[in-house]
Design an enzyme around this catalytic site. Sequence first.
Site: not given
Length: 293
Positions: A12, A41, A140, A184, A208, A235, A238-239, A263
């Site tokens: 995107n 993503k 997505e 998540n 987490k 932001t 997670g990616d 992590n």
Amino acid sequence: MNPKVTVIGSMNMDLVAETERRPEPGETVLGEQFTMNPGGKGFNQAVAAARLGADVQMIGRVGDDAFGREIISHLAKEGMSTNHVEQVTDTSTGTATIVVSEGENNIVVVPGANHRLSPEDLENVEPTIADSDIVLLQLETPMDTVTAAARVARRHHVPVILNPAPYQALPTALVHQIDYLTPNEHEHRLMHHDALLDHFDNPLIVTKGSAGTDVYNHGKGSTVQGYTVDPIDTTGAGDAFNGGLAARLASGSSLTEAVRYANAVGARAVTKLGAQSGMPTHQEVLQLMDEMD
């Protein structure tokens, strides 16, 4: 030889307007700042894996427009192949229009060309998938396409990571073809509610944030410790985790080692502004791990 990671997913252009307050219906307000950044993503996770040293193939669709050309250019700058990123003429590049005000986001996502990636397209790039060390997927792009990608990878015994975000119920046909599932905490709760995990016997990796990551494997659960940092922008955390996990598993690390590394990737990413701009290098991740372990 660098590990080969194939990322199949969304690309995107993020259009971000910052304003003091959100407009009421029918109202126009003056904004304070506007930025335009590549996102999605799939694209974010591909950048994360590439920055960490993986040889990344991105498979997806953009529009035949200025945003699409910018995304392809950005892929090349990050050292990724653009061979399987096609421009389509019947729709625009995917966009996320984001209004930031009072510490909150309002986001409108228009999938555009991301929804033009079809199951047939995945069959056409089968040799690339077959040559991968791991395949990384998200939600997505159309579910049929995600399922086809997992099916092609399974045909060639290539491990598949599915990051089930943004969350939607997964068809059983897809669940049976996933090797690593990375929700998540919120997505994990929804999966329990939908009884999706009743059909999943492979490693379940529940992120987490700074609290670490829960790993469920062969009926046993454990927590891999996270890293506590002073976040600037969460932001894309997670990616970053998923890109790091893919890169490390593709290089042959054990699951626990790969999660520990991922992590640290996520923690390091939130210390910088921006999703893609915050993705760390391998050396930056190792430095964080050395400082905190």
